[in-house]
Scaffold this active site. Structure first.
Site, mmCIF file in Angstrom:
data_model
loop_
_atom_site.group_PDB
_atom_site.id
_atom_site.type_symbol
_atom_site.label_atom_id
_atom_site.label_comp_id
_atom_site.label_asym_id
_atom_site.label_seq_id
_atom_site.Cartn_x
_atom_site.Cartn_y
_atom_site.Cartn_z
ATOM 1 N N TYR A 1 4.678 -9.693 -2.272
ATOM 2 C CA TYR A 1 4.421 -8.545 -1.399
ATOM 3 C C TYR A 1 5.721 -8.047 -0.783
ATOM 4 O O TYR A 1 6.009 -6.838 -0.793
ATOM 5 C CB TYR A 1 3.438 -8.935 -0.291
ATOM 6 C CG TYR A 1 3.233 -7.839 0.732
ATOM 7 C CD1 TYR A 1 2.538 -6.684 0.399
ATOM 8 C CD2 TYR A 1 3.746 -7.953 2.024
ATOM 9 C CE1 TYR A 1 2.367 -5.657 1.329
ATOM 10 C CE2 TYR A 1 3.578 -6.944 2.955
ATOM 11 C CZ TYR A 1 2.877 -5.802 2.605
ATOM 12 O OH TYR A 1 2.715 -4.791 3.529
ATOM 13 N N LYS B 1 7.641 -4.360 -1.162
ATOM 14 C CA LYS B 1 8.007 -3.497 -0.030
ATOM 15 C C LYS B 1 9.512 -3.249 0.021
ATOM 16 O O LYS B 1 9.945 -2.177 0.444
ATOM 17 C CB LYS B 1 7.517 -4.122 1.275
ATOM 18 C CG LYS B 1 5.997 -4.203 1.403
ATOM 19 C CD LYS B 1 5.371 -2.842 1.681
ATOM 20 C CE LYS B 1 4.763 -2.155 0.509
ATOM 21 N NZ LYS B 1 4.176 -0.835 0.860
ATOM 22 N N THR C 1 -5.457 -3.152 9.981
ATOM 23 C CA THR C 1 -6.134 -2.287 9.018
ATOM 24 C C THR C 1 -6.980 -3.154 8.092
ATOM 25 O O THR C 1 -6.847 -4.383 8.063
ATOM 26 C CB THR C 1 -5.130 -1.487 8.168
ATOM 27 O OG1 THR C 1 -4.484 -2.379 7.248
ATOM 28 C CG2 THR C 1 -4.083 -0.814 9.037
#
Length: 310
Positions: free
Chosen positions: A177, A181, A214
């Site tokens: 991840y 990014k 989120t």
């Protein structure tokens, strides 16, 4: 001076394209731009979720102009199809927000065989943006790429992850991840350098939401359905993280602040970048490695089969 959403200028007559608006940051970014009069083109994989998001936008902003385009960033053919559709349909794009993404799933692959996070978060957006480039360039657009503070945790990118064969190393979801990014940030800064070198008036900036609560923290760790790790992370995020509406502030500032000229990185300004009002923030040294950025760009062209000539 502290940036606030009231600082967003009137966007009437301007078109904003946003990936991933079925919840979280994408939805709140869309709402923020619509409230200032922007015409929206939003993308989503799920038609039902897209319809729900559009209903929310139109309920909160009566009269908002919202068009929906189907886009699956984990499928390069679909990314190319969707970008071609948008480029044919619209004569200008003033703001592009590359927001959609996946976070710390179990080991999975895209339709084209790439590790899911680097394939979706970076390669899908690379092919999508390349397809939109002629319209973006002609529109003197603002391109916002959403990264993460997680990029600070890695010192490079395993370029073999940008091949269908993939990396031979053991899969570590957080490392993958973070590298995806970092790839987002390298792309944003390299796009800025290339645009300036060729005289393009496109402004390329990057943003990160800090520690925002989120649904990505709930659905990402499982990809399909829920999992106990995903539920646990999500509950912690609800307690410690800032609301998604606040996480969208850096994206909105990056998309609309007229003082930004390209190459900036916007994030929350409090608690070490975890939350708060947005401001310009620092990247890692690796993110500004021009040789690495050039290598990632070339590897991304080879991986996607797209020549992204700025």
């Amino acid at each position: 001076m502290t940036w606030r959403t009231d600082d967003i200028p009137d966007l009437s007559g301007r078109r904003a394209v946003i990936t991933g608006v079925t919840g979280g940051l994408g939805l709140h970014t869309a709402l923020g731009l619509a409230r200032k009069g922007a015409d929206l083109v939003v993308t989503a994989r799920d038609e039902t979720k897209a319809s729900t998001a559009v209903d929310r936008i139109r309920r909160d902003v009566p009269g908002a102009s919202v068009d929906v385009v189907s886009l699956d960033l984990a499928d390069l053919d679909d990314a190319k199809r969707a970008s071609a559709e948008v480029a044919r349909t619209y004569d200008r794009i003033d703001i592009l927000v590359n927001n959609a993404g996946i976070m710390i799933p179990p080991r999975s692959r895209t339709k084209d065989g790439f590790e899911l996070q680097i394939g979706t978060n970076h390669l899908g957006h690379f092919a999508w943006t390349a397809g939109l480039w002629p319209v973006l360039d002609a529109s003197d657009a603002r391109v916002v790429t959403v990264s993460s503070a997680a990029h600070m945790s890695v010192g490079g990118i395993d370029l073999t992850s940008l091949t269908p064969q993939g990396s031979s190393r053991r899969y570590r979801r957080w490392q993958s991840y973070a590298e995806s990014k970092l790839a987002n940030l390298l792309f944003a800064l390299e796009l800025d350098r290339r645009a300036k070198a060729t005289g393009s008036r496109v402004v390329s900036v990057a943003a990160h939401p800090g520690y925002a609560s989120t649904n990505l923290t709930k659905t990402g760790p499982s990809v399909r359905g829920l999992s106990l790790p995903g539920i646990g992370i999500h509950q912690v995020s609800k307690i410690l993280g800032q609301p998604a509406s606040h996480g969208a502030w850096p994206l909105l500032m990056a998309a609309t602040d007229p003082s930004l000229t390209g190459g900036e990185y916007v994030g929350p300004g409090s608690l070490g970048g975890a939350r708060g009002r947005p401001r310009l923030v620092a990247t890692s040294r690796t993110a500004r490695d021009e040789d690495l950025a050039d290598a990632v760009w070339s590897a991304s062209e080879a991986a996607t089969g797209v020549e992204f000539r700025v």
